[in-house]
Enzyme design. Structure first.
Site, mmCIF file in Angstrom:
data_model
loop_
_atom_site.group_PDB
_atom_site.id
_atom_site.type_symbol
_atom_site.label_atom_id
_atom_site.label_comp_id
_atom_site.label_asym_id
_atom_site.label_seq_id
_atom_site.Cartn_x
_atom_site.Cartn_y
_atom_site.Cartn_z
ATOM 1 N N ASP A 24 0.818 -1.203 0.000
ATOM 2 C CA ASP A 24 0.000 0.000 0.000
ATOM 3 C C ASP A 24 0.855 1.258 0.000
ATOM 4 O OD1 ASP A 24 -2.335 -1.500 0.075
ATOM 5 O OD2 ASP A 24 -2.473 -1.446 2.267
ATOM 6 N N TYR A 76 7.466 -9.362 7.639
ATOM 7 C CA TYR A 76 7.237 -7.922 7.774
ATOM 8 C C TYR A 76 7.867 -7.425 9.068
ATOM 9 C CZ TYR A 76 3.743 -7.805 4.009
ATOM 10 O OH TYR A 76 3.108 -7.878 2.796
#
Length: 266
Positions: free
Chosen positions: A51, A108
């Site tokens: 994103d 992540y």
């Protein structure tokens, strides 16, 4: 010939990964430079369409180029022209390779300021997410199966910075950032472990779901494969590792200072 590139980028400089008309994106920057050096990549695919604001140290893209163009697909050739994106490694891959479907797991990292956080409580909270769960309470649902498997979740102190690292087979939209919100709230004493366990059991109201943490603190750290060996540019890897850590540490500190300033005002 099909090649894969391991790439890093500062997501705060782009409107997301996927190309969009009239907007600067990671995919658009890569395609611009590939065409600039004389390549016309076919079947361009990415492992993760991050994103807006989300960065990467180990995203992967793949595409097909003519066999005689291998000398053009080199980190230093491409990095000399790229801005806010770095090619860290190159690998020749099978014709049917898809960077998303072939991935065994993704890692992540989220960068937080540790001021006032109970890191022990954060670690206990993070451990609750390991294993297979229905993550409906921790994602923006888009019709996909909400059941996902988290392989590992850790919380590490690095001076004033706390790094939350999560590895999973696959993730839902905003899933990592909403997990980070839960971990941080546990560290602040505003959320109990029992509350997290209840949400993982499906005991929650849609209107009371935890919001996602800001995208600017999130980094796609690695996409892992079996049988894919990247020829790494070690100099660029170390340079980018240092630059990204300094950049995100500074951003996290600025955010914490701003929050303290707002508390004093209101």
């Amino acid at each position: 010939m099909k090649v894969a590139l391991r790439i890093a980028y500062d997501g705060t400089q782009f409107h997301g990964f996927q190309r969009q008309p009239s907007l600067r994106t990671v995919e658009g920057e890569l395609l611009r430079v590939l065409e600039e050096v004389g390549l016309e990549p076919v079947d361009f695919k990415g492992a993760s369409r991050t994103d807006k604001g989300v960065s990467a140290f180990g995203n992967v893209v793949a595409f097909t180029v003519p066999d005689d163009a291998a000398h053009l697909v080199k980190p230093r050739v491409l990095n000399a022209r790229l801005e806010d994106v770095w090619v860290l490694g190159v690998a020749k891959v099978p014709k049917d390779f898809h960077p998303r479907f072939w991935a065994k797991s993704k890692v992540y990292r989220y960068y937080l300021v540790g001021w006032g956080l109970n890191v022990g409580a954060m670690r206990e909270c993070a451990a609750l997410f390991v294993g297979e769960h229905d993550f409906s309470a921790f994602a923006r649902l888009d019709g996909r199966d909400p059941v996902r498997r988290i392989l590992r979740a850790s919380v590490e102190e690095r001076g004033p910075i706390v790094v939350v690292e999560i590895e999973g087979e696959s993730f839902l939209w905003e899933m990592v950032r909403r997990i980070v919100t839960a971990v941080r709230l546990c560290g602040e004493g505003k959320l109990e472990l029992g509350d997290v366990e209840a949400m993982l059991r499906g005991e929650f109201e849609e209107s009371r779901k935890l919001p996602p943490a800001p995208p600017e603190g999130l980094v796609l750290w690695a996409v892992k494969y079996e049988g894919v060996e990247f020829e790494v540019d070690a100099y660029t890897v170390e340079l980018v590792r240092k630059e990204l850590f300094e950049r995100f540490s500074a951003a996290a500190v600025r955010a914490a200072i701003f929050e303290d300033f707002l508390r004093q005002l209101y």
